[in-house]
Write an enzyme that holds these catalytic residues in place. Sequence first.
Site, PDB file in Angstrom:
ATOM      1  N   TYR A  18      10.987  -3.530  -6.948  1.00 25.55           N
ATOM      2  CA  TYR A  18       9.997  -2.727  -6.224  1.00 25.55           C
ATOM      3  C   TYR A  18       8.945  -3.653  -5.599  1.00 25.55           C
ATOM      4  O   TYR A  18       8.621  -3.543  -4.415  1.00 25.55           O
ATOM      5  CB  TYR A  18       9.329  -1.721  -7.161  1.00 25.55           C
ATOM      6  CG  TYR A  18       8.328  -0.835  -6.469  1.00 25.55           C
ATOM      7  CD1 TYR A  18       8.729   0.341  -5.839  1.00 25.55           C
ATOM      8  CD2 TYR A  18       6.975  -1.173  -6.433  1.00 25.55           C
ATOM      9  CE1 TYR A  18       7.813   1.147  -5.183  1.00 25.55           C
ATOM     10  CE2 TYR A  18       6.050  -0.378  -5.787  1.00 25.55           C
ATOM     11  CZ  TYR A  18       6.470   0.788  -5.161  1.00 25.55           C
ATOM     12  OH  TYR A  18       5.566   1.581  -4.506  1.00 25.55           O
ATOM     13  N   HIS A  22       8.180  -4.595  -1.483  1.00 20.37           N
ATOM     14  CA  HIS A  22       6.868  -4.430  -0.858  1.00 20.37           C
ATOM     15  C   HIS A  22       6.290  -5.773  -0.401  1.00 20.37           C
ATOM     16  O   HIS A  22       5.520  -5.809   0.556  1.00 20.37           O
ATOM     17  CB  HIS A  22       5.906  -3.680  -1.784  1.00 20.37           C
ATOM     18  CG  HIS A  22       6.148  -2.217  -1.752  1.00 20.37           C
ATOM     19  ND1 HIS A  22       7.154  -1.615  -2.482  1.00 20.37           N
ATOM     20  CD2 HIS A  22       5.543  -1.230  -1.050  1.00 20.37           C
ATOM     21  CE1 HIS A  22       7.152  -0.327  -2.228  1.00 20.37           C
ATOM     22  NE2 HIS A  22       6.183  -0.065  -1.368  1.00 20.37           N
ATOM     23  N   TYR A  41      -4.657   0.625   2.318  1.00 22.82           N
ATOM     24  CA  TYR A  41      -3.555   1.139   1.501  1.00 22.82           C
ATOM     25  C   TYR A  41      -3.280   0.157   0.367  1.00 22.82           C
ATOM     26  O   TYR A  41      -3.047  -1.022   0.600  1.00 22.82           O
ATOM     27  CB  TYR A  41      -2.310   1.308   2.363  1.00 22.82           C
ATOM     28  CG  TYR A  41      -1.192   2.138   1.758  1.00 22.82           C
ATOM     29  CD1 TYR A  41      -1.161   2.495   0.416  1.00 22.82           C
ATOM     30  CD2 TYR A  41      -0.140   2.576   2.550  1.00 22.82           C
ATOM     31  CE1 TYR A  41      -0.139   3.251  -0.117  1.00 22.82           C
ATOM     32  CE2 TYR A  41       0.884   3.339   2.031  1.00 22.82           C
ATOM     33  CZ  TYR A  41       0.889   3.670   0.706  1.00 22.82           C
ATOM     34  OH  TYR A  41       1.911   4.426   0.178  1.00 22.82           O
ATOM     35  N   TRP A  76      13.023   3.868   5.354  1.00 16.98           N
ATOM     36  CA  TRP A  76      12.366   3.249   4.193  1.00 16.98           C
ATOM     37  C   TRP A  76      12.627   4.065   2.932  1.00 16.98           C
ATOM     38  O   TRP A  76      12.928   3.523   1.875  1.00 16.98           O
ATOM     39  CB  TRP A  76      10.871   3.098   4.451  1.00 16.98           C
ATOM     40  CG  TRP A  76      10.130   2.458   3.310  1.00 16.98           C
ATOM     41  CD1 TRP A  76       9.417   3.099   2.344  1.00 16.98           C
ATOM     42  CD2 TRP A  76      10.050   1.069   3.007  1.00 16.98           C
ATOM     43  NE1 TRP A  76       8.888   2.193   1.457  1.00 16.98           N
ATOM     44  CE2 TRP A  76       9.265   0.939   1.841  1.00 16.98           C
ATOM     45  CE3 TRP A  76      10.556  -0.078   3.608  1.00 16.98           C
ATOM     46  CZ2 TRP A  76       8.981  -0.297   1.266  1.00 16.98           C
ATOM     47  CZ3 TRP A  76      10.268  -1.305   3.028  1.00 16.98           C
ATOM     48  CH2 TRP A  76       9.496  -1.406   1.878  1.00 16.98           C
TER      49      TRP A  76
END
Length: 105
Positions: A18, A22, A41, A76
């Site tokens: 993960y 990213h 974000y 995505w």
Amino acid sequence: MEKYAWRGKIVPGMQEEYKKRHDNIWPEMKEVLADAGIVNYSIWMQGEELFGYYECEKGVEYAAKVQAESNVVKKWDEYMKDILIMEKDPVTGAQPLLTQVFSFR
């Protein structure tokens, strides 16, 4: 500026993957986020738990609409579905918005 917070889970054992995905987020995904008016974000991880937060310069509804209509976001989501357990709002297709109960400046 409206704020948006969400939570999710990572498939057990997939935390490093993960993070890796990213770390290498697609430029076109960043472009969609910018087009949606999303700024500041951040995503936090504790074990398999995720917490995400962003601010919406053009409002939460606009940000949700742009993302829902984006083929990049659809791609995505497909790319992430093998490592992510994410509840989706049936109306917006986004993560359910958490209710803010406190803010301090």
